[in-house]
Design a protein around this motif. Structure first.
Motif, mmCIF file in Angstrom:
data_model
loop_
_atom_site.group_PDB
_atom_site.id
_atom_site.type_symbol
_atom_site.label_atom_id
_atom_site.label_comp_id
_atom_site.label_asym_id
_atom_site.label_seq_id
_atom_site.Cartn_x
_atom_site.Cartn_y
_atom_site.Cartn_z
ATOM 1 N N GLU A 58 0.833 -1.189 0.000
ATOM 2 C CA GLU A 58 0.000 0.000 0.000
ATOM 3 C C GLU A 58 0.875 1.250 0.000
ATOM 4 O OE1 GLU A 58 -0.213 -2.441 2.090
ATOM 5 O OE2 GLU A 58 -2.261 -3.186 2.285
ATOM 6 N N PRO A 59 0.335 2.381 -0.419
ATOM 7 C CA PRO A 59 1.096 3.626 -0.358
ATOM 8 C C PRO A 59 1.456 3.975 1.087
ATOM 9 C CG PRO A 59 -0.893 3.872 -1.694
ATOM 10 C CD PRO A 59 -1.006 2.563 -0.997
ATOM 11 N N LYS A 60 2.413 4.868 1.225
ATOM 12 C CA LYS A 60 2.762 5.355 2.566
ATOM 13 C C LYS A 60 1.516 5.862 3.268
ATOM 14 C CE LYS A 60 7.586 6.839 2.179
ATOM 15 N NZ LYS A 60 8.129 6.462 3.469
ATOM 16 N N GLY A 61 1.456 5.626 4.553
ATOM 17 C CA GLY A 61 0.337 6.134 5.318
ATOM 18 C C GLY A 61 -0.636 5.062 5.777
ATOM 19 N N MET A 62 -0.294 3.763 5.596
ATOM 20 C CA MET A 62 -1.193 2.726 6.078
ATOM 21 C C MET A 62 -1.243 2.794 7.602
ATOM 22 S SD MET A 62 1.000 -0.824 5.626
ATOM 23 C CE MET A 62 -0.441 -1.798 6.024
ATOM 24 N N LYS A 66 -2.337 -1.950 11.164
ATOM 25 C CA LYS A 66 -2.295 -2.842 10.012
ATOM 26 C C LYS A 66 -0.854 -3.191 9.648
ATOM 27 C CE LYS A 66 -6.665 -3.364 9.035
ATOM 28 N NZ LYS A 66 -7.293 -4.722 9.081
ATOM 29 N N LEU A 67 0.037 -2.214 9.789
ATOM 30 C CA LEU A 67 1.444 -2.461 9.500
ATOM 31 C C LEU A 67 1.996 -3.532 10.445
ATOM 32 C CD1 LEU A 67 4.067 0.231 8.702
ATOM 33 C CD2 LEU A 67 4.627 -1.604 10.265
ATOM 34 N N PHE A 68 1.702 -3.416 11.738
ATOM 35 C CA PHE A 68 2.211 -4.382 12.707
ATOM 36 C C PHE A 68 1.684 -5.786 12.430
ATOM 37 C CE2 PHE A 68 2.807 -0.826 16.039
ATOM 38 C CZ PHE A 68 4.097 -0.603 15.606
ATOM 39 N N PRO A 118 -0.481 -8.015 20.947
ATOM 40 C CA PRO A 118 -1.937 -7.827 21.066
ATOM 41 C C PRO A 118 -2.689 -8.199 19.797
ATOM 42 C CG PRO A 118 -0.780 -5.712 20.937
ATOM 43 C CD PRO A 118 0.257 -6.757 21.138
ATOM 44 N N TRP A 119 -2.007 -8.159 18.670
ATOM 45 C CA TRP A 119 -2.639 -8.486 17.397
ATOM 46 C C TRP A 119 -2.345 -9.913 16.965
ATOM 47 C CZ3 TRP A 119 1.979 -9.362 15.226
ATOM 48 C CH2 TRP A 119 3.057 -8.525 15.600
ATOM 49 N N TYR A 120 -1.768 -10.739 17.867
ATOM 50 C CA TYR A 120 -1.446 -12.121 17.525
ATOM 51 C C TYR A 120 -2.249 -13.082 18.392
ATOM 52 C CZ TYR A 120 1.112 -16.304 16.245
ATOM 53 O OH TYR A 120 1.427 -17.541 15.761
ATOM 54 N N ALA A 121 -3.141 -13.836 17.759
ATOM 55 C CA ALA A 121 -3.903 -14.888 18.439
ATOM 56 C C ALA A 121 -3.370 -16.230 17.946
ATOM 57 C CB ALA A 121 -5.389 -14.762 18.129
#
Length: 372
Positions: A58-62, A66-68, A118-121
């Motif tokens: 994606e372009p810069k600024g995501m 979402k990046l993590f 926190p984003w990993y289940a």
């Protein structure tokens, strides 16, 4: 400026990478192979399709969240002894392919063990939830994998342990002290520094100062991310806090540093290295916003690093090319940036420092640029 350099010139030149996250540097093909062997659930095992999902296109600024999340698949394969060892070993081979003679690899051991992100289940990514590895075993496996790679390639690698910022509020002080304890325990075996990483906007650094200061009488250096995320004022404040309270020896990104004469003077006086990734997709991490030219002119030890070269689709070579082209720089600036890295690396001991310096001199770095 000196002679101009092509991408091929930079690729072949000796380099040093002081800010490289292992979970952001696993090649898609290798990740798929490990996932199939170990029982990790991927959305697809087709290389082309997975690569498109895996890398940041994606372009810069995501959004930062979402990046993590893009790190989750790499973390999944690294939550097994076989996957973690193999990822560390393969990483050294990748360094050698790019003629990176020395590197400091970053790892968040808690993410692979008792303190998941926190984003990993686990159940989402693991076909059968993997047994939890101890933090000691995690570090031992990585050091063993790196050691095998170093023996085969001649590349020198040390390890930085990351403290995720959110772990204090999610898991309590023990999750932070555990990482500091690990660093101190393995300080003679290849762990050279600790880092404060992840969401800087939500978790400023001051609460971690006491834990970082526990390393002051040890060999462990302090290398937090600072000035990468947040408002203009908060980023400057975080840089100052990391310098004064966390007693930083290095700073990841520190983008608005050039806007403060006081902080620039302090960084130069203390010889604190500034690690920049020109092609980072994190909002605001552009060459325009970082003013590498001003830092280099002020003789601040700024260096170029890859950060997460596979996820960000930008190798160390690519980041060098971007910086040199943007500023109209050439051979002179390349060697100065490289010398800054050689001079501020966190070596295990004097013998390792001497050996790495000799390698760079042999491949073209002027002895006059080396620190005494």
């Amino acid at each position: 400026m000196g002679a101009t350099l092509t991408r091929d010139d930079i690729f072949k030149a000796p380099k040093i990478d002081l800010h490289r996250h292992l979970d952001g540097a696993i090649r898609p093909r290798h990740l798929i192979e490990l996932a199939q062997r170990l029982g990790v659930k991927l959305p697809t095992y087709d290389l082309a399709k997975f690569t498109k999902l895996y890398q940041i296109v994606e372009p810069k600024g995501m959004p930062i969240g979402k990046l993590f999340e893009r790190f989750a698949w790499a973390i999944a394969v690294m939550r097994t002894p076989q996957g973690l060892y193999q990822a560390a070993y393969e990483q050294v081979l990748d360094l050698a392919r790019e003629n990176i003679l020395y590197a400091e690899i970053r790892l968040a051991p808690g993410y692979l063990g008792v303190y998941p992100a926190p984003w990993y289940a686990p159940a989402v990514y693991e076909k059968n939830v993997f047994p939890t590895m101890t933090l000691d075993l995690i570090v031992e496996l990585v050091l063993d994998g790196l050691a095998r790679g170093m023996k085969e390639t001649g590349v020198t690698v040390n390890l930085t342990l990351c403290i995720p910022r959110e772990s204090l509020s999610m898991y309590g002080p023990k999750s932070v002290s555990d990482v500091v304890d690990l660093a101190l325990k393995f300080q003679d075996q290849g762990v050279v520094s600790i880092d404060l990483a992840c969401d800087e906007s939500s978790y400023p650094p001051l609460k971690y100062a006491e834990m970082f200061q526990r390393t002051l009488d040890s060999k462990i250096r302090r290398n937090p991310h600072a000035g990468e995320m947040g408002t203009h004022q908060s980023r400057l404040q975080n840089i100052q806090t990391c310098i004064e309270d966390l007693r930083a020896d290095g700073l990841g990104h520190a983008l608005p540093l050039y806007q403060s004469e006081c902080l620039m003077n302090l960084v130069r006086k203390r010889n604190i290295r500034i690690e920049r990734t020109p092609l980072s997709p994190v909002p605001g991490c552009s060459l325009k916003n970082g003013r590498l030219d001003k830092l280099l002119k002020r003789k601040i030890p700024v260096i170029i690093a890859s950060d997460a070269p596979v996820l960000m689709r930008a190798s160390l070579t690519d980041n060098f090319v971007a910086a040199l082209n943007y500023h109209g720089w050439g051979e002179k600036e390349f060697w100065q940036l490289t010398a800054n890295a050689v001079n501020t690396a966190f070596y295990r001991n004097a013998a390792q420092k001497k050996r790495v310096q000799q390698l760079f001199v042999k491949q073209g770095l002027s002895r006059s640029l080396l620190a005494k």
